[in-house]
Design an enzyme around this catalytic site. Structure first.
Site, PDB file in Angstrom:
ATOM      1  N   SER A  62       0.733  -1.286   0.051  1.00  0.00           N
ATOM      2  CA  SER A  62       0.107   0.044  -0.052  1.00  0.00           C
ATOM      3  C   SER A  62       0.810   1.214   0.029  1.00  0.00           C
ATOM      4  O   SER A  62       0.211   2.207  -0.065  1.00  0.00           O
ATOM      5  CB  SER A  62      -1.006   0.043   1.279  1.00  0.00           C
ATOM      6  OG  SER A  62      -2.176  -0.570   0.950  1.00  0.00           O
ATOM      7  N   LYS A  65       0.167   3.909  -2.643  1.00  0.00           N
ATOM      8  CA  LYS A  65      -0.504   4.948  -2.673  1.00  0.00           C
ATOM      9  C   LYS A  65       0.118   6.266  -2.250  1.00  0.00           C
ATOM     10  O   LYS A  65      -0.676   7.453  -2.355  1.00  0.00           O
ATOM     11  CB  LYS A  65      -1.759   4.687  -1.259  1.00  0.00           C
ATOM     12  CG  LYS A  65      -2.523   3.631  -1.525  1.00  0.00           C
ATOM     13  CD  LYS A  65      -3.727   3.487  -0.564  1.00  0.00           C
ATOM     14  CE  LYS A  65      -4.671   2.181  -0.648  1.00  0.00           C
ATOM     15  NZ  LYS A  65      -3.688   0.830  -0.375  1.00  0.00           N
ATOM     16  N   SER A 122      -6.211   3.583   4.420  1.00  0.00           N
ATOM     17  CA  SER A 122      -5.530   3.192   3.384  1.00  0.00           C
ATOM     18  C   SER A 122      -6.557   2.393   2.280  1.00  0.00           C
ATOM     19  O   SER A 122      -6.365   1.153   1.957  1.00  0.00           O
ATOM     20  CB  SER A 122      -4.531   1.903   3.831  1.00  0.00           C
ATOM     21  OG  SER A 122      -3.778   1.435   3.042  1.00  0.00           O
ATOM     22  N   LYS A 228       3.105   6.505   4.595  1.00  0.00           N
ATOM     23  CA  LYS A 228       1.984   5.518   4.320  1.00  0.00           C
ATOM     24  C   LYS A 228       2.795   4.145   4.695  1.00  0.00           C
ATOM     25  O   LYS A 228       3.753   4.063   4.460  1.00  0.00           O
ATOM     26  CB  LYS A 228       1.582   5.453   2.760  1.00  0.00           C
ATOM     27  CG  LYS A 228       0.777   4.393   2.521  1.00  0.00           C
ATOM     28  CD  LYS A 228      -0.687   4.923   2.836  1.00  0.00           C
ATOM     29  CE  LYS A 228      -1.703   3.804   2.692  1.00  0.00           C
ATOM     30  NZ  LYS A 228      -1.238   2.910   3.923  1.00  0.00           N
TER      31      LYS A 228
END
Length: 388
Positions: A62, A65, A122, A228
Site C-alpha cells: 500500500s 498510494k 488505506s 504510508k
C-alpha cells in the site's frame, strides 16, 4: 515550450556557511538490521543519510498510494479537481478488497473525505474512485503514475494498480519510494491527512465509520506526520515515514520487516539518527516569488517565477557554512500557453564551484495564448511609441 539558451543570474547569499560533505558514509553502522531494504533522506536537499539495499526492486504494497496521493494533490494544485467536489463511487471501485472504507456503488464523498480514507485508512476503494475521477479509469491513472515516475527519474518502479494489491510486475525500491515521498511533501496540506491518527467518515449518518491511522508512529513518535504503511504476504511489513523537528524534515523508508512492531522499530532508529546527527538551514519556502520572466505570445507579457518546494541547506550538527551563491536560471524564451506550476527555470545553490542544491522554479501564474486582436493592439502600441 521552446527551449533555448537560459539566462543565469548569480547572487552571493549573505550567509556564513561552509558546506560539509554530507553523504551516506555511515554504512559501517548498520542502523537497519531487520528489514530487507531501507533508506533515510533529508527532504529538502534529497541527501541520502543512510541506505541498505535501497535499489532492490520489491513489492511496495500500500505504499503504492504515495504515488496515488501525489497525483491527487497535483490535480488539486492545478485546479483540475476541487477539495469539496463530490466523487462518485463506481461498482468497480466499490469491489476492491483488502483495506477499504466500504464505499457502496453510487455513494458520493468529497475529495477531502476520499483523501482521509486513503491517507488514514488505506482505502483501496477510495483510491480507485479518485483514480477514475482524475483519469477516467484505473488503467489510465496507472499510466499517469508510471509517467510521473519517469518524470522523477525513477528507474526501478513500475505500477500495475493504484492500491498496491498483489499483482505481477508491480514493484518499487526504497530509493524510489523516498523520491516519491519527497515530491508529495511539496504539498504541505497532505500531512493534514497523513498526520491524523483518527477521524470519522459519514459522521452524521447511521453508517458512521471510524478511521485509525495504519501508521502508529503518528501517535507514538513526536514529529511524525505521515506517510504510508504497506503489508502483503509477499511484501511483508513496509513503511514510508516522515517526521519534522527543529525545522528539518526527513523521510525514512523500510521494506520487508517481519512484523509491524519491527517495522516501527527500524524506522524509529533511522529518525533518531537523523535528528541526532544533522541540521537543516532553511533558505526558501514553497511558492515564494523570486523574480519575473518574459512570455512571448501570451495574454500577459510577464509571469511570476516562484519556488516549487522548500529549499534548504544541510549540515552535520555543529558545522557551519559560508561562500554560498544563489543562481537563478530562467529560460530565455518562454512561449504561451503556460499553466501555473509549469517549470520555467532552476534555482541552484553553489559552493566553491559545486552545485550543492538544485530545485525547479515554476510559474506562479497562468498565461493564456494571446488572441490575434491582443497581439495586434500590442504591436500597434509599439509602433505608436516608435513614431512618437
Amino acid at each position: 515550450m521552446k527551449r533555448i539558451m537560459p539566462i543565469v543570474i548569480a547572487i552571493l547569499l549573505t550567509l556564513t556557511f561552509v558546506i560539509p560533505s554530507v553523504s551516506a558514509e555511515e554504512q559501517s553502522t548498520q542502523l537497519v538490521d531487520n528489514a530487507r531494504s531501507a533508506i533515510l533522506i533529508e527532504r529538502d536537499t534529497g541527501t541520502v543519510l543512510y541506505e541498505k539495499n535501497s535499489n532492490e526492486q520489491l513489492p511496495p504494497a500500500s505504499m503504492t498510494k504515495i504515488m496515488t496521493m501525489l497525483l491527487i494533490m497535483e490535480a488539486l494544485d492545478k485546479g483540475k479537481i476541487d477539495i469539496n467536489e463530490k466523487i462518485r463511487t463506481s461498482e468497480y471501485a466499490a469491489s476492491m478488497g483488502g483495506s477499504q472504507i466500504f464505499l457502496e456503488p453510487g455513494e458520493e464523498m468529497t475529495t477531502q473525505e476520499m483523501l482521509k480514507g486513503i491517507a488514514i485508512g488505506s482505502g483501496n476503494d477510495a483510491s480507485v474512485a479518485m483514480a477514475e475521477r482524475i483519469a477516467g479509469s484505473e488503467p489510465a491513472f496507472v499510466e499517469m503514475m508510471n509517467k510521473k515516475a519517469k518524470e522523477l527519474g525513477l528507474k526501478d518502479t513500475k505500477f500495475q494498480n493504484t492500491t498496491g494489491l498483489p499483482i505481477q510486475d508491480h514493484y518499487s525500491t526504497a530509493h524510489d519510494m523516498a523520491m516519491m515521498a519527497k515530491e508529495l511533501l511539496k504539498y504541505q496540506d497532505i500531512t493534514k491527512f497523513t498526520g491524523t491518527y483518527e477521524a470519522y467518515l459519514r459522521e452524521n449518518t447511521d453508517n458512521k465509520f471510524w478511521l485509525v491511522n495504519t501508521n502508529k508512529l503518528v501517535r507514538f513518535y513526536p514529529g511524525v506526520d505521515g506517510l504510508k504503511t504497506g503489508f502483503t504476504n509477499d511484501a511483508k511489513y513496509c513503511l514510508t515515514a516522515t517526521a519534522q523537528k527543529d525545522g528539518m524534515r526527513v523521510i525514512a523508508v523500510v521494506f520487508g520487516a517481519p512484523t509491524s512492531k519491527e517495522r516501527n522499530a527500524q524506522v524509529t532508529k533511522l529518525l533518531d539518527y537523523a535528528f541526532a546527527q544533522y541540521k537543516t538551514h532553511p533558505i526558501y519556502k514553497r511558492n515564494i516569488a523570486i523574480g519575473e520572466a518574459k512570455v512571448s505570445k501570451g495574454n500577459k507579457k510577464k509571469l511570476t517565477v516562484v519556488t516549487s518546494e522548500s529549499v534548504s541547506l544541510l549540515t552535520k550538527k555543529g558545522e557551519s557554512i559560508n561562500d554560498v551563491k544563489k543562481q537563478i536560471i530562467i529560460e530565455k524564451k518562454i512561449k504561451a500557453p503556460i499553466n501555473k506550476g509549469d517549470k520555467v527555470g532552476t534555482l541552484q545553490l553553489v559552493s566553491k564551484g559545486k552545485v550543492v542544491v538544485q530545485s525547479p522554479l515554476v510559474s506562479g501564474d497562468k498565461v493564456k495564448t494571446a488572441t490575434w486582436w491582443e497581439l495586434y493592439k500590442r504591436s500597434f502600441g509599439m509602433f505608436s511609441k516608435i513614431g512618437d
